[in-house]
Design a protein around this motif. Structure first.
Motif, PDB file in Angstrom:
ATOM      1  N   LEU A 772       0.535  20.535  -6.252  1.00 54.11           N
ATOM      2  CA  LEU A 772       0.077  19.967  -7.512  1.00 54.11           C
ATOM      3  C   LEU A 772      -0.860  20.906  -8.267  1.00 54.11           C
ATOM      4  CD1 LEU A 772       1.376  17.402  -6.361  1.00 54.11           C
ATOM      5  CD2 LEU A 772      -0.627  16.116  -7.134  1.00 54.11           C
ATOM      6  N   VAL A 773      -1.822  21.476  -7.565  1.00 61.39           N
ATOM      7  CA  VAL A 773      -2.872  22.259  -8.229  1.00 61.39           C
ATOM      8  C   VAL A 773      -2.409  23.673  -8.532  1.00 61.39           C
ATOM      9  CG1 VAL A 773      -5.205  23.186  -7.985  1.00 61.39           C
ATOM     10  CG2 VAL A 773      -4.691  20.860  -7.205  1.00 61.39           C
ATOM     11  N   GLU A 774      -1.854  24.349  -7.532  1.00 61.16           N
ATOM     12  CA  GLU A 774      -1.538  25.766  -7.697  1.00 61.16           C
ATOM     13  C   GLU A 774      -0.171  25.993  -8.329  1.00 61.16           C
ATOM     14  OE1 GLU A 774      -3.829  27.969  -7.177  1.00 61.16           O
ATOM     15  OE2 GLU A 774      -5.203  26.438  -6.424  1.00 61.16           O
ATOM     16  N   VAL A 775       0.790  25.124  -8.002  1.00 59.16           N
ATOM     17  CA  VAL A 775       2.142  25.326  -8.534  1.00 59.16           C
ATOM     18  C   VAL A 775       2.327  24.583  -9.861  1.00 59.16           C
ATOM     19  CG1 VAL A 775       4.599  25.059  -8.074  1.00 59.16           C
ATOM     20  CG2 VAL A 775       3.031  25.653  -6.204  1.00 59.16           C
ATOM     21  N   ARG A 776       1.967  23.334  -9.890  1.00 55.44           N
ATOM     22  CA  ARG A 776       2.172  22.545 -11.107  1.00 55.44           C
ATOM     23  C   ARG A 776       0.985  22.608 -12.049  1.00 55.44           C
ATOM     24  NH1 ARG A 776       4.746  16.939  -8.507  1.00 55.44           N
ATOM     25  NH2 ARG A 776       6.113  17.989  -6.984  1.00 55.44           N
ATOM     26  N   GLY A 777      -0.108  23.189 -11.609  1.00 54.23           N
ATOM     27  CA  GLY A 777      -1.257  23.375 -12.489  1.00 54.23           C
ATOM     28  C   GLY A 777      -2.004  22.107 -12.830  1.00 54.23           C
ATOM     29  N   ARG A 778      -1.939  21.103 -11.933  1.00 50.58           N
ATOM     30  CA  ARG A 778      -2.629  19.856 -12.212  1.00 50.58           C
ATOM     31  C   ARG A 778      -4.137  20.007 -11.977  1.00 50.58           C
ATOM     32  NH1 ARG A 778       1.838  19.387 -13.866  1.00 50.58           N
ATOM     33  NH2 ARG A 778       3.341  17.717 -13.368  1.00 50.58           N
ATOM     34  N   ILE A 779      -4.860  19.464 -12.958  1.00 51.46           N
ATOM     35  CA  ILE A 779      -6.314  19.443 -12.804  1.00 51.46           C
ATOM     36  C   ILE A 779      -6.755  18.076 -12.308  1.00 51.46           C
ATOM     37  CG2 ILE A 779      -8.521  19.632 -14.004  1.00 51.46           C
ATOM     38  CD1 ILE A 779      -7.130  21.600 -15.925  1.00 51.46           C
ATOM     39  N   GLU A 780      -6.247  17.050 -12.923  1.00 49.33           N
ATOM     40  CA  GLU A 780      -6.486  15.687 -12.478  1.00 49.33           C
ATOM     41  C   GLU A 780      -5.356  15.298 -11.532  1.00 49.33           C
ATOM     42  OE1 GLU A 780      -9.150  13.935 -13.108  1.00 49.33           O
ATOM     43  OE2 GLU A 780     -10.002  15.507 -14.383  1.00 49.33           O
ATOM     44  N   ILE A 781      -5.716  14.622 -10.437  1.00 52.32           N
ATOM     45  CA  ILE A 781      -4.740  14.256  -9.416  1.00 52.32           C
ATOM     46  C   ILE A 781      -4.269  12.829  -9.660  1.00 52.32           C
ATOM     47  CG2 ILE A 781      -4.335  13.966  -6.947  1.00 52.32           C
ATOM     48  CD1 ILE A 781      -4.707  16.855  -7.874  1.00 52.32           C
ATOM     49  N   ASP A 782      -2.974  12.696  -9.818  1.00 55.10           N
ATOM     50  CA  ASP A 782      -2.364  11.382  -9.947  1.00 55.10           C
ATOM     51  C   ASP A 782      -1.857  10.944  -8.579  1.00 55.10           C
ATOM     52  OD1 ASP A 782      -1.054   9.173 -11.623  1.00 55.10           O
ATOM     53  OD2 ASP A 782       0.643  10.020 -10.513  1.00 55.10           O
ATOM     54  N   GLY A 783      -2.232   9.711  -8.148  1.00 58.16           N
ATOM     55  CA  GLY A 783      -1.898   9.231  -6.818  1.00 58.16           C
ATOM     56  C   GLY A 783      -0.415   9.207  -6.549  1.00 58.16           C
ATOM     57  N   ALA A 784       0.376   8.746  -7.520  1.00 54.48           N
ATOM     58  CA  ALA A 784       1.817   8.658  -7.320  1.00 54.48           C
ATOM     59  C   ALA A 784       2.430  10.037  -7.155  1.00 54.48           C
ATOM     60  CB  ALA A 784       2.448   7.928  -8.508  1.00 54.48           C
ATOM     61  N   GLU A 785       1.974  10.993  -7.948  1.00 56.07           N
ATOM     62  CA  GLU A 785       2.516  12.342  -7.858  1.00 56.07           C
ATOM     63  C   GLU A 785       2.108  12.993  -6.539  1.00 56.07           C
ATOM     64  OE1 GLU A 785       2.991  16.293 -10.692  1.00 56.07           O
ATOM     65  OE2 GLU A 785       1.211  15.036 -10.924  1.00 56.07           O
ATOM     66  N   LEU A 786       0.855  12.737  -6.121  1.00 59.13           N
ATOM     67  CA  LEU A 786       0.403  13.288  -4.845  1.00 59.13           C
ATOM     68  C   LEU A 786       1.210  12.692  -3.698  1.00 59.13           C
ATOM     69  CD1 LEU A 786      -1.479  14.923  -3.065  1.00 59.13           C
ATOM     70  CD2 LEU A 786      -3.177  13.080  -3.235  1.00 59.13           C
ATOM     71  N   LEU A 787       1.460  11.379  -3.719  1.00 63.17           N
ATOM     72  CA  LEU A 787       2.247  10.743  -2.671  1.00 63.17           C
ATOM     73  C   LEU A 787       3.636  11.367  -2.608  1.00 63.17           C
ATOM     74  CD1 LEU A 787       2.606   8.474  -0.549  1.00 63.17           C
ATOM     75  CD2 LEU A 787       3.461   7.045  -2.418  1.00 63.17           C
ATOM     76  N   GLU A 788       4.248  11.590  -3.767  1.00 64.45           N
ATOM     77  CA  GLU A 788       5.573  12.203  -3.815  1.00 64.45           C
ATOM     78  C   GLU A 788       5.558  13.578  -3.167  1.00 64.45           C
ATOM     79  OE1 GLU A 788       8.792  13.795  -7.160  1.00 64.45           O
ATOM     80  OE2 GLU A 788       6.904  12.865  -7.782  1.00 64.45           O
ATOM     81  N   ALA A 789       4.534  14.359  -3.494  1.00 63.70           N
ATOM     82  CA  ALA A 789       4.427  15.702  -2.923  1.00 63.70           C
ATOM     83  C   ALA A 789       4.200  15.646  -1.415  1.00 63.70           C
ATOM     84  CB  ALA A 789       3.294  16.467  -3.597  1.00 63.70           C
ATOM     85  N   MET A 790       3.432  14.679  -0.955  1.00 64.47           N
ATOM     86  CA  MET A 790       3.200  14.531   0.485  1.00 64.47           C
ATOM     87  C   MET A 790       4.484  14.157   1.215  1.00 64.47           C
ATOM     88  SD  MET A 790      -0.493  12.566   0.210  1.00 64.47           S
ATOM     89  CE  MET A 790      -0.592  12.072   1.917  1.00 64.47           C
ATOM     90  N   LEU A 791       5.274  13.266   0.623  1.00 65.52           N
ATOM     91  CA  LEU A 791       6.527  12.862   1.256  1.00 65.52           C
ATOM     92  C   LEU A 791       7.514  14.012   1.352  1.00 65.52           C
ATOM     93  CD1 LEU A 791       7.058   9.369  -0.420  1.00 65.52           C
ATOM     94  CD2 LEU A 791       6.490   9.805   1.972  1.00 65.52           C
ATOM     95  N   GLU A 792       7.390  15.003   0.470  1.00 70.54           N
ATOM     96  CA  GLU A 792       8.315  16.138   0.449  1.00 70.54           C
ATOM     97  C   GLU A 792       7.946  17.223   1.453  1.00 70.54           C
ATOM     98  OE1 GLU A 792       8.091  17.412  -3.574  1.00 70.54           O
ATOM     99  OE2 GLU A 792       9.394  15.809  -4.344  1.00 70.54           O
ATOM    100  N   GLN A 793       6.810  17.097   2.105  1.00 70.13           N
ATOM    101  CA  GLN A 793       6.364  18.151   3.004  1.00 70.13           C
ATOM    102  C   GLN A 793       7.247  18.230   4.244  1.00 70.13           C
ATOM    103  OE1 GLN A 793       4.063  20.386   2.029  1.00 70.13           O
ATOM    104  NE2 GLN A 793       4.272  19.124   0.171  1.00 70.13           N
TER     105      GLN A 793
END
Length: 1486
Positions: A772-793
């Protein structure tokens, strides 16, 4: 000082004097304006100053108006040089030797870039210099791509008490690098307040401008703070200040001259120098508030003691800039009139090396050479230390990078205290775990929490994951409790957690999920399948659906077909056990009992009901989904109730580690007691490959952790999380005491699976945040997006392949290790593994660090899934001669135990059921037999094998039949027992033995016998069967005698009866000891020895032992010689018997032959087997040992016959039970043993056992394989086989036998019956002989009786006596037993035929009587009495008196022929009396 140096230098302005006028600008715009006007009035050609940027603004308005050049050594505001983007010279008559804040801003921006800080917040004092400097920094930061998420101002005048709005803004910005343009007092107050609010301290970096890069910051902090607190606040602070190289010749010369100046104030008195400027104004006496001659303040100094400040040097050099420019201007013109514009231009052109370094200026008057900044650092004390430098060429460099020429340089000390550079921004990671139980006990949260923190530390140190973002953490204790789980979630939510690692338990996870809403929560320990339904929940620990499969496969692997289950009554326990039940059902595993533990119990619950349910289920394998303390306490209570120990298996889920089980038990238990309880405990844990690179790296990091508790003082670490909450020290419920969870962190043992799962969980979070932070450049963390990224690990972590399905459950290859308790405090060993692909495998098939399972069952075999109680009732200790003694029937119990052990080790007969051995002593007594049965019923015996004796079997059966518990005996043979429907036996009924004895009697043509029986069920019913068999064979029982089992010391009445019976074949149904005493006493009375045959029932083994120790061996041999005893025959050559005998001989001795030490072995109820009759109720002592050494016994005989015969029958009886149970469990659907069903299956058994072919009739009596061997005593110490009885036929044997040795030698005794008239049996001659003359044969008495006085027999072989008077009227006989009559004397009256009576009443004899011969058979009816009189000689009387008998035999006693009257064959007598002829003699009387 500079003016003085210039004045002394002849090369500088020769002929020109520089006058000096001093004005105080007071660092304000108004005072600066007034000062400038006064200087203009004084005719100043150039102004050196002002000191402050605000004063500059007022002064410059005047100076610019009059075009008077101004040069400052301290005014740094960037706006003083340029205006706007075109860099227009805002103040053309201003320049400075100090560096513009533009350079400072650039230096700070370059330093931010150097450390890869991409996000910084800024705070500026709301004054010109603060705002201008911050604007310059913002511009420089923007050029370098540094984000400014927050820019705050400190309102002037400062409210030093409250910077809450600024602090809140900084916290909300999540920036952890803060650039500060302010003054020491306000900056220190801000930093102090921010630290108290959690903004600052570890992980933070404050960067201050030159005004705060001084020790004044330390002194400006609150006096209420301790030194340690100040250290924590200031540690890691960075300050930027202009750098002057103090090693140049120019600086050194300046410094020497500066320090050499005379003091302008007296250090001792405070007296101020009176020196004035060239306008007569005091230089050092300032601030004349009263406008008089007094001064309020002295600005003088002692130069030798004064620290040289950078602006001192800058003003020194500024003065030289002016002097050089004046010299240039004056050198080009005539006269002393100074053109200010020309002077200003000349000043801008100056370039030289001054004390502050190389000087040169740009067109706006800013210094452009010698531009260098020193970066200083607070290391956690009051001192500032150089750590690096910046210049316009090489930019920022740290110490040691070769671009800085000072040796006074140090490594940076960051706020973390480590060399890891803090990140520019932070994301918040909450950690929820159980630290202190609600009940007050410490839990195991230390190690897992340490695992998460170790991962976060590694992530923060890795520039490739989140190079500019630090993961901060806050720890909360959920106490594995729903309410506390909610509290923990609320605390983390208010903190602003972006993601939560936790919670520790499924119950607390569920409550946390509901409160965290759209904040992802990922657990490493919450394994309940129920949690899969929550969209924002995921986990690295596999769902218990996997663990349930592993447990079910383990159960299946060991053929455990019945298991009980116990689950804690929460989401973890209930959903986990439900998953196991489903897996068990698929595998055909029966669940006879499923119990719940009330939640929460906190390790203090009474589990009586659960334990009772487990007892009733009889399951020996118990699967648990619960927590460690509760499980440990349950196991302790269950063990105390007999549920547990070596025959039980406890399989616990990951919620209960072996260490937790150990610690969950009462502290009052010893280690040995806990070991007994835990010896069958298994726990599942996720497997980790300890040879993987990931693990090795982790182990190194784990070992390098700082101690969380002092090993010596036990002082807990005071480390806190990023909220300031202690990490390792947690309060109990009452908050007055604390638990140190740091004690759980053992740096020497990194192998804590939950710690490793926490480590991998943190990795999942960091990898998703990287996306989210380094690849997508997110500054604010959205819970749904973070959950999606965690599930993809998907990556290989410490615990293997980590990846997830759409529900958040881990789907990588799941491998469990199965741990078993080891005999050391709370430790365990890996004994097996499970994976979905390979299922359950023991060691040797999986891990290197895996060990074979050491089952602690008696035979080392796998424990069975359930048990059936086999009660054993054996006669062990009885009252012998008034004392409790070993009955030597311990072998019966040993045989039962041996058979049970064989069945338990047999994987086919009862593969999933253990037979438990419960022993009671029936003592071969009625009351004891009844008590033994009652005790076995109380112990829940399903079947009873026993008792040893008929006497105890019948009362035992009375108890057992009412409970419908089958009984099978290997020793109780009385026919009376056949009437009981729940009684069976493998030993033949005595009805068979009675027939065998009758056939034996018939075989030897004996038709006359006497019988003796003990008046109990054994003797009475046995002898009745013999009487029936004898009658069927025309055998005459001439005498049937009994004796009480309570009077077995005196057999005089029985002996008298035997004497009277004149029977020489005696059949006895009694116990061996009683038979022995009877034979001894009978022998002493002349009944026994030569010519006699004793035939005993099957209790013949110890007859000779009953004989008195006072008898010689010869006497004992005489008594025992010729004894016959039929006993059930066992063919010791069959494979079944041989196998039994080998196993029997291999048993360990239960008593030491040398020392007599008794085995302390116990049965399955914990009762001693061999140590019996504890009369003093002291378990450390015992009165009787019923153990034996079977190896010695076998060696003594040289064959297997040393084994107690009944022991073999008991062995087979136990196998009858086992085979019946096999069929019962195979065909019936019942979970428990039903007595009638079991008995029916027992009756149906037919197999070849150690005792031969075994089958039963409808009464439970054995009806096959019934044979008897007849044992004979040859007059030595042992019995030997002489005959067999089989298939209703008696026969003497030839193989492995010897001929019968009779009491009279080789000649077989006769039964005493004579067919010849007038004859009786002679024991000595072993033949019939006629009665002597003077006696006659009485058929009723079967003896020769003496004729009474008045009668005679004239010849031998008479059957009646003749009356003398019938022979001749004058005959008489006054003596008994005479062969002739006497003539009546003269004058005597002989009419009675008995006596001759004279005148004086005397008996007279007539001389020379004549011989009279009469025919045999005449009987004198006129005799007054027909009662015969027995005659005994003097020698006979004396012999009887010496042996304790009356001198005359009893009336009606049988009489032997004279040839036998000597008592030949009796002890101590050997001569025969000579047979005399019958004659009439005459006697003369004077």
């Amino acid at each position: 000082m500079a003016l003085a140096d210039i004045a002394r230098d002849p090369s500088m302005l020769p002929g020109t004097a520089l006058l000096f006028a001093l004005e105080d600008s007071k660092c304000t715009a108004a005072d600066g304006r007034e000062a400038a006007l006064r200087l203009y009035d004084k005719g100043a050609d150039v102004v050196i100053g002002t000191s402050c940027s605000d004063a500059f603004r007022g002064a410059q308005e005047v100076l610019e108006l009059y075009k008077i050049p101004q040069i400052s050594g301290s005014a740094t505001i960037s706006g003083l040089s340029t205006s706007g983007a075109a860099e227009v010279d805002r103040y053309p008559y201003f320049m400075r030797t100090i560096l513009s804040d533009d350079f400072q801003a650039t230096a700070i921006a370059d330093m931010v870039l150097y450390y890869n800080w991409t996000r910084v917040a800024t705070v500026a004092v709301e004054l010109w210099d603060g705002l201008s400097g911050m604007d310059a920094f913002h511009s420089a930061a923007e050029e370098r791509g540094v984000e400014i998420p927050a820019a705050h101002r400190l309102t002037y005048p400062f409210d030093l008490q409250n910077f809450s709005e600024v602090v809140t803004g900084l916290r909300d910005s999540r920036a952890y690098v803060i650039v500060l343009f302010g003054y020491p007092q306000d900056s220190a107050a801000l930093i102090e307040q921010a630290y108290a609010a959690g903004v600052g301290g570890e992980g933070y970096v404050w960067i201050g401008s030159r005004t705060t890069a001084s020790a004044k910051m330390w002194g400006a902090m609150s006096d209420e703070l301790s030194e340690e607190q100040k250290n924590d606040i200031m540690r890691g602070y960075l300050g930027v200040r202009p750098y002057i190289n103090t090693s140049t010749p120019e600086y050194v010369a300046f410094a020497q001259r500066f320090s050499a100046q005379p003091a302008t104030v007296d250090a001792a008195t405070g007296e101020c120098s009176e020196e004035v400027d060239d306008a007569g104004v005091p230089i050092w006496r300032r601030y004349d508030a009263d406008n008089g001659t007094t001064h309020s303040e002295c600005i003088g100094m002692v130069y030798a003691d004064e620290e040289i400040k950078p602006f001192y040097v800058n003003y020194y050099d500024a003065t030289y800039v002016v002097a050089r420019a004046l010299q240039e201007v004056l050198g080009r013109q005539e006269g002393n009139v100074i053109e200010h514009t020309e002077l200003n231009e000349a000043m801008l052109r100056q370039t030289f090396t001054g004390a502050s370094g190389q000087l040169a200026f740009d067109h706006v008057g800013d210094r452009v050479t010698g531009v260098s900044y020193e970066v200083v650092n607070h290391a956690g004390d009051s001192q500032l230390r150089p750590i690096g430098a910046w210049n316009s060429v090489s930019k920022f460099t740290e110490c040691g990078e070769g671009v800085w020429d000072t040796t006074d340089c140090h490594p940076v000390v960051w706020s973390t205290g480590m060399d890891v550079v803090p990140k520019t921004s932070h994301l918040y990671v909450g950690v929820i775990y159980s630290m202190v139980n609600v009940g007050g006990a410490g839990m195991d949260g230390g190690a897992p929490t340490a695992g998460a923190l170790l991962a976060l530390e590694a992530i923060n140190a890795d520039p490739g994951i989140l190079p500019n973002t630090a993961l901060l953490f806050a720890v909360e204790d959920d106490k594995c409790d729903q309410e506390y789980g909610s509290s923990a979630a609320l605390a983390l939510q208010s903190w602003g957690a972006d993601v939560v690692i936790g919670a520790s338990c499924s119950t607390s996870s569920q409550s946390a999920i509901h409160l965290l809403e759209q904040t992802p929560i990922i657990s490493s320990t919450s394994s309940s399948p129920y949690l899969s339904r929550f969209s924002y929940f995921m986990r690295t620990i596999p769902s218990d659906a996997y663990q349930a499969l592993a447990m079910a496969d383990m159960v299946l692997y060991y053929n455990w077909t019945r298991v009980a289950t116990v689950a804690v009554e929460d989401e973890y326990g209930l959903s986990g056990i439900d998953a196991f039940h489903s897996a068990a059902e698929e595998r055909g595993i029966e669940i006879p009992a499923a119990h719940r533990l009330t939640y929460p119990s906190y390790g203090t619950q009474n589990f009586t009901e659960v334990v009772a349910g487990l007892q009733e289920s009889r399951a020996h394998v118990i699967v648990l989904f619960a927590y460690g303390r509760d499980t440990g306490l349950l196991m302790e209570q269950a063990y105390a109730a007999g549920v547990g120990g070596e025959d039980y298996v406890w399989i616990t889920s990951e919620g209960s580690t072996i260490a937790q089980l150990y610690d969950g038990m009462s502290s009052a238990l010893s280690h040995q007691e806990k070991t007994h309880i835990l010896q069958g405990a298994f726990a599942l844990i996720l497997s980790v490959n300890t040879s993987s690179p990931e693990y090795l790296t982790y182990a190194e990091r784990w070992a390098a952790q700082p101690a969380t508790v002092d090993a010596q003082t036990e002082e807990c670490s005071g480390a806190v999380d990023d909220v300031g909450t202690p990490i390792w020290l947690w309060p109990y419920d009452d908050a007055t005491q604390f638990y140190c969870s740091g004690a759980e962190v053992n740096a020497s043992d990194p192998y804590n699976v939950f710690a490793m799962l926490h480590y991998d969980t943190a990795q999942v979070v960091s990898r998703a945040l990287h996306e989210l932070v380094e690849v997508r450049g997110r500054i604010e963390i959205d819970g749904a997006e973070l959950l999606e990224a965690m599930l993809e690990q998907s990556f290989t972590g410490l615990t293997g392949l980590v990846e997830f399905d759409s529900a958040g459950d881990r789907t990588g290859e799941v491998v469990y290790e199965v741990l078993k308790y080891a005999d050391s405090s709370s430790s365990s060993l890996t004994v097996a593994t499970w994976s979905a692909a390979n299922k359950y495998k023991e060691c040797g098939q999986s891990l290197d660090h895996c060990y074979p399972i050491e089952w602690l069952t008696g035979d080392g075999t796998v424990p069975k899934t359930s048990h059936i109680n086999i009660g054993a009732a054996c006669g062990l200790v009885g009252n012998v001669s008034g004392a409790m003694r070993n009955l030597e029937y311990g072998e019966h119990g040993a045989a039962i135990a041996l058979a049970i052990a064989e069945v338990n080790s047999d994987g086919l007969l009862l593969p999933s059921t253990k037979l438990r051995f419960l022993l009671q002593d029936s003592k071969c007594e009625a009351a004891a037999g009844q008590d033994a049965a009652r005790r076995l019923l109380l112990a829940a015996a399903d079947v009873v094998v026993g008792t040893s004796c008929t006497t105890s079997s019948e009362p035992a059966q009375q108890e057992l039949k009412s409970s419908r518990v089958p009984q099978i005996s290997g020793g109780a043979s009385s026919p009376s027992l056949s009437q009981y429907s729940y009684f069976m036996r493998t030993i033949p009924s005595d009805a068979h033995m009675a027939v065998a004895i009758a056939d034996l009697v018939q075989y030897y043509n004996w038709t006359r016998v006497a019988t003796v029986a003990m008046d109990n069920d054994y003797g009475r019913y046995g002898i009745d069967e013999f009487h029936n068999a004898a009658m069927a064979r025309s055998i005459d029982v001439v005498q049937a005698l009994t004796f009480s089992p309570h009077a077995t010391e005196d057999f005089s009445e029985v002996v008298a009866g035997l004497q009277h019976s004149r029977a020489y074949i005696i059949v006895v149904f009694a116990y061996d000891m009683e038979i022995g005493r009877l034979m001894e006493q009978a022998y002493a009375a002349g009944v026994g020895g030569k010519g006699y045959v004793w035939i005993g029932s099957d209790t013949t083994a110890r007859i000779s032992e009953a004989l008195s120790s006072q008898l010689s061996d010869e006497e004992k041999n005489d008594i025992m010689r010729g004894y016959l005893g039929p006993v059930p025959y066992i063919d010791t050559s069959t494979p079944e018997y041989v196998a039994f005998a080998e196993r029997w001989a291999a048993q360990p001795a239960t008593v030491d032959a040398a020392t007599g030490e008794c085995s302390d072995e116990v049965d399955d109820a914990g009762a001693p087997i061999w140590r019996r009759y504890d009369a003093d109720n002291d378990s450390s002592t015992y009165d009787v040992c019923v153990g034996f050494n079977q190896t010695d016994a076998l060696a003594g005989k040289g064959d297997q016959t040393a084994i107690d015969r009944c022991a073999v029958f008991f062995y087979d009886a136990t196998h009858v039970v086992a085979r019946a149970l096999h069929q019962l469990l195979l065909h019936e659907t019942t979970n428990s043993v039903v007595g009638p069903q079991l008995r029916d299956y027992m009756l149906e058994q037919s197999f070849t056992g150690a005792t031969g072919l075994i089958s039963f009739d409808e009464l439970g009596d054995r009806n096959s394989g019934i044979q008897y061997e007849v044992l004979n005593h040859a007059g030595e110490s042992k019995l030997e086989r002489v005959a067999f009885h089989s298939n209703a036929r008696y026969s003497e044997c030839t193989d492995d036998c010897r001929p019968v040795v009779w009491s009279s030698g080789a000649e077989r005794p006769r039964d005493g019956a004579c067919s010849e008239a007038g004859s009786v049996f002679s024991v000595e001659g072993n033949r019939c002989e006629p009665c002597e003359a003077g006696s006659f044969h009485d058929p009723q008495a079967n003896d020769c009786l003496l004729c009474n006085p008045g009668s005679v027999t004239l010849d031998a072989g008479a059957t009646a006596c003749l009356a003398c008077r019938d022979l001749q009227a004058t005959y008489y006989q006054d003596l008994a037993g005479q062969a002739s009559c006497r003539d009546c004397p003269l004058g005597a009256d002989c009419s009675s035929g008995v006596s001759a009576v004279g005148m004086e009443g005397c008996a007279l004899a007539r001389a020379a009587p004549s011989q009279v011969s009469v025919q045999a058979g005449a009987w004198a009816d006129s005799l007054e009495s027909h009662t015969p009189v027995l005659k005994a000689s003097t020698r006979q009387r004396n012999r009887r008196l010496s042996r304790g008998f009356p001198p005359w035999p009893l009336l009606q006693r049988k009489r032997r022929p004279r040839s036998d009257r000597s008592g030949a064959g009796r002890v101590g007598e050997g001569k025969k009396s000579k047979k005399k002829k019958s004659t009439l003699s005459s006697e003369a009387f004077i």
